[in-house]
Design a protein around this motif. Structure first.
Motif, PDB file in Angstrom:
ATOM      1  N   TYR A   1      43.808  28.673  33.654  1.00 41.48           N
ATOM      2  CA  TYR A   1      44.716  29.652  33.040  1.00 41.48           C
ATOM      3  C   TYR A   1      43.956  30.664  32.184  1.00 41.48           C
ATOM      4  CZ  TYR A   1      49.101  27.421  34.463  1.00 41.48           C
ATOM      5  OH  TYR A   1      50.160  26.933  35.182  1.00 41.48           O
TER       6      TYR A   1
ATOM      7  N   LYS B   1      41.987  33.092  34.746  1.00 42.76           N
ATOM      8  CA  LYS B   1      42.714  33.804  35.794  1.00 42.76           C
ATOM      9  C   LYS B   1      43.233  35.136  35.255  1.00 42.76           C
ATOM     10  CE  LYS B   1      46.860  33.423  38.619  1.00 42.76           C
ATOM     11  NZ  LYS B   1      48.189  32.814  38.734  1.00 42.76           N
ATOM     12  N   HIS B   2      42.734  36.236  35.801  1.00 45.73           N
ATOM     13  CA  HIS B   2      43.351  37.517  35.471  1.00 45.73           C
ATOM     14  C   HIS B   2      43.064  38.536  36.561  1.00 45.73           C
ATOM     15  CE1 HIS B   2      39.339  37.912  33.503  1.00 45.73           C
ATOM     16  NE2 HIS B   2      39.396  39.105  34.066  1.00 45.73           N
ATOM     17  N   THR B   3      43.806  39.616  36.542  1.00 44.08           N
ATOM     18  CA  THR B   3      43.607  40.650  37.545  1.00 44.08           C
ATOM     19  C   THR B   3      42.463  41.552  37.100  1.00 44.08           C
ATOM     20  OG1 THR B   3      45.974  40.531  37.960  1.00 44.08           O
ATOM     21  CG2 THR B   3      44.817  42.426  38.874  1.00 44.08           C
TER      22      THR B   3
ATOM     23  N   LYS C   1      43.678  45.099  42.627  1.00 40.64           N
ATOM     24  CA  LYS C   1      44.776  44.130  42.709  1.00 40.64           C
ATOM     25  C   LYS C   1      44.221  42.724  42.908  1.00 40.64           C
ATOM     26  CE  LYS C   1      48.516  47.139  44.102  1.00 40.64           C
ATOM     27  NZ  LYS C   1      49.364  47.638  45.183  1.00 40.64           N
TER      28      LYS C   1
ATOM     29  N   ASN D   1      42.584  39.154  41.884  1.00 43.25           N
ATOM     30  CA  ASN D   1      42.504  38.201  40.773  1.00 43.25           C
ATOM     31  C   ASN D   1      41.113  37.569  40.719  1.00 43.25           C
ATOM     32  OD1 ASN D   1      45.096  38.397  39.744  1.00 43.25           O
ATOM     33  ND2 ASN D   1      45.906  36.860  41.175  1.00 43.25           N
TER      34      ASN D   1
ATOM     35  N   ASN E   1      42.523  32.691  42.143  1.00 43.70           N
ATOM     36  CA  ASN E   1      43.909  32.574  42.581  1.00 43.70           C
ATOM     37  C   ASN E   1      44.460  31.172  42.389  1.00 43.70           C
ATOM     38  OD1 ASN E   1      44.493  35.238  43.389  1.00 43.70           O
ATOM     39  ND2 ASN E   1      43.285  34.936  45.261  1.00 43.70           N
TER      40      ASN E   1
ATOM     41  N   ASP F   1      55.273  36.493  27.087  1.00 42.47           N
ATOM     42  CA  ASP F   1      54.637  37.252  28.152  1.00 42.47           C
ATOM     43  C   ASP F   1      53.798  36.358  29.075  1.00 42.47           C
ATOM     44  OD1 ASP F   1      53.726  39.428  29.607  1.00 42.47           O
ATOM     45  OD2 ASP F   1      52.042  39.826  28.236  1.00 42.47           O
TER      46      ASP F   1
ATOM     47  N   ARG G   1      54.836  35.640  32.247  1.00 36.99           N
ATOM     48  CA  ARG G   1      55.350  35.821  33.602  1.00 36.99           C
ATOM     49  C   ARG G   1      54.250  35.700  34.657  1.00 36.99           C
ATOM     50  NH1 ARG G   1      56.675  35.348  37.680  1.00 36.99           N
ATOM     51  NH2 ARG G   1      58.165  36.430  39.026  1.00 36.99           N
ATOM     52  N   ALA G   2      53.075  36.251  34.371  1.00 36.05           N
ATOM     53  CA  ALA G   2      51.983  36.219  35.355  1.00 36.05           C
ATOM     54  C   ALA G   2      51.465  34.804  35.588  1.00 36.05           C
ATOM     55  CB  ALA G   2      50.836  37.127  34.890  1.00 36.05           C
ATOM     56  N   GLN G   3      51.776  33.898  34.671  1.00 28.19           N
ATOM     57  CA  GLN G   3      51.263  32.530  34.787  1.00 28.19           C
ATOM     58  C   GLN G   3      52.294  31.575  35.390  1.00 28.19           C
ATOM     59  OE1 GLN G   3      48.237  32.805  33.935  1.00 28.19           O
ATOM     60  NE2 GLN G   3      48.488  34.707  32.793  1.00 28.19           N
TER      61      GLN G   3
ATOM     62  N   SER H   1      46.461  31.062  28.566  1.00 25.44           N
ATOM     63  CA  SER H   1      46.082  32.387  29.073  1.00 25.44           C
ATOM     64  C   SER H   1      46.014  33.399  27.928  1.00 25.44           C
ATOM     65  CB  SER H   1      47.070  32.847  30.138  1.00 25.44           C
ATOM     66  OG  SER H   1      48.354  33.011  29.558  1.00 25.44           O
TER      67      SER H   1
END
Lengths: 370, 370
Positions: free
Chosen positions: A106, A109-111, A116, A118, A121, B297, B299-301, B348
């Protein structure tokens, strides 16, 4: 209690791990500054590079090493992930913090900005990067401050120091000390024990703890509560290597119990890269053995082996680490008799038979399997 | 630390349990001497007799009672098994020994002299006799000195006495106290805590323990390591009832986490007969909640809910104990959004977000579900 006269520990200090991470980083920077294609050397972990070392009694990795390059379409992604994990581990160690594999996933993980894409994933990607880093740096995940789920409890005439606390394992009531996922920081202070009993089952721990077996017989008593967790395996190794204590393992008399034993002793094929720090080559199998079933008249308490047990037994016969006379005899006896026994079968004699008769007899006679 | 000003405990003493076993035995002897058909009154445990008591916030047994007779072909075998278990429990309690259900099975299984009939063939028979005895005597299995597999660890500014040892939960290093399967004998000596945090996941325990959350915020920190074991549920109830401490539970935001929460709080249908001693009606659900996902915030996780999650969510909606406005809203939000979140999603933000921001904010605002 006696002061510990301990042998050299193979614990890797945080400073040493940080140094290895820095060295890896510097080598990569050096290649970049020389306009070379940056790479990391990563020992191969596939079965083709796993072997059983009969001298060291360890399942370990061979010498095959793969080179992972930044400028290689097939490598670039995992190259980045390995460096991300290395940077995160450096941060964890510097902050004296620990976390889990899931949390690391966690956290990382980021963009990637402007894309687009990550960084990661699915967790299997970061897990795999962690193992890459373990083998590249020759450390275990615990040195990177990454914790696995802990399991297991321990009691005995032992005082340890952990995170500033002095803990006396002989004064913990009916509970015991909950073994943490990471035991690198533990310091053995006073140890008054002649051997270690490792019980696969909590039922055995309950019986022996309530009967104060560890007190009467001067031993350390530990339960793995099933397949041993990494922290627990590491602690057992440290008893054996640093404190020079014999380790006796108790499981059911069946292929599953033998496999639990063999993993603690020799390591496993899937985790061959950590046998050096989690294995315990000098451990012995104390029981229940197939011959105990006749000797202690437990035939009425046996359970018919299932097909899957017999198949598993035949597989074990072929493993290099079971290829010695005594184990071949043990497993063949099982395949011939087609029954298995739980360690609780001993309770059919009487409640305290295991602590008052079975264990003292077996240990005195040195009646165990290698 | 403060001396404990505790409320009356609902612990049943060994003497009381022995008395109840004796009374049962005497009633049967009395019937025999009057040439009546000896019987035992056993509350019915089937779903037809399980109900949710909204006032007491407990899933409990109704009033239906069945009579089990010795001279009844359909009853005789289980009548005998119940008395065998009662006699064995009396022996255990008198000897101050504890054992497991599996060990009891091995201890009681034998061929009845002069017949080919076994007292017990499979463990489910003795397990069922144990529950019969629990409900007939209105005690829990732990009062009969029968242990379940333990799981869970605890730390905090608490001193307890257990089996002659004084144990300080604030001095246990990174490990914590391994919660035993039976906690009836534990005596709270000094407690300096304002509430209890129960984390389903060990990862949360690791984070909060390492950050010394329990020290900074004066609380007891406990992990159940998944679905809570009986000893752990009982300990949580004792914190709530005897020490009068609020209990805050942390799980993932998904039907599985909510079910773990509801079992700790209200009990379960399968174990309705023990809710009185293992449930914790005043527990609160602290998070992660579905509304936290937007607020923080995350949502992405989130993770897409599977069909089985959605089905389970719809089932929970119908349970009496989830029939209040806040939970109906929570579960409906999940069914509408069709995603779930793990508690580690908070990582995150940053590693210590949960201990430095999330928990202090939630607790201060009293932002929890009933």
């Amino acid at each position: 209690m006696n002061k510990v006269e301990k042998k050299k520990s193979n614990v890797i200090s945080d400073e040493e791990t940080l140094k290895r991470i820095d060295t890896l980083g510097k080598e990569i920077l050096d290649e970049i500054s020389k306009e070379k294609n940056p790479h990391i050397d990563i020992p191969v972990r596939g079965l083709s590079n796993v072997l059983y070392n009969a001298d060291k009694k360890k399942i370990e990795l061979g010498n095959k090493v793969a080179k992972r390059y930044l400028f290689n379409v097939a490598h670039a992604r995992s190259f980045m992930q390995t460096l991300l994990v290395a940077a995160f581990a450096k941060e964890l160690i510097s902050e004296k913090a620990h976390t889990t594999l899931r949390d690391l996933f966690y956290a990382l993980k980021h963009t990637i900005a402007g894309t687009k894409e990550n960084t990661i994933n699915e967790q299997n990607e970061s897990d795999s990067a962690i193992v890459d880093l373990e083998v590249a740096l020759d450390v275990i995940r615990e040195n990177l401050h990454l914790a696995a789920n802990p399991k297991g409890r321990v009691v005995g005439n032992v005082k340890i120091r952990d995170s500033g606390d002095m803990i006396n394992w002989s004064k913990l009531g009916s509970g015991g000390w909950a073994i943490p996922s990471i035991v690198e920081q533990i310091e053995f202070v006073d140890v008054d024990a002649e051997y270690v009993i490792v019980a696969e089952k909590d039922a055995v721990f309950l019986r022996l703890h309530e009967d104060r077996f560890w007190k009467k017989h001067k031993c350390i008593l530990l339960t793995t509560q099933g397949q041993a967790a990494r922290g627990t395996r590491r602690l057992i190794q440290r008893f054996s290597e640093e404190l020079n204590l014999p380790v006796y393992i108790l499981t059911d008399a069946d292929p599953y119990g033998w496999y639990i034993y063999s993993t603690m002793k020799y390591g496993s094929m899937a985790l061959a890269h950590v046998s050096d720090r989690l294995g315990c080559p000098r451990a012995h199998f104390l029981g229940v053995s197939m011959t105990d079933i006749d000797k202690y008249d437990l035939r009425a308490q046996t359970i018919k082996a299932k097909d899957v047990d017999l198949r598993r037994g035949k597989e074990l016969l072929k493993y290099g680490w079971f290829k010695n006379k005594l184990w071949q005899h043990e497993i063949n006896l099982f395949l011939e008799k087609k029954y298995k026994a739980e360690i609780q079968a001993l309770t059919s004699k009487r409640l305290r038979f295991i602590s008052e008769v079975y264990l003292p007899e077996k240990i005195k006679a040195g009646n165990f399997l290698p």
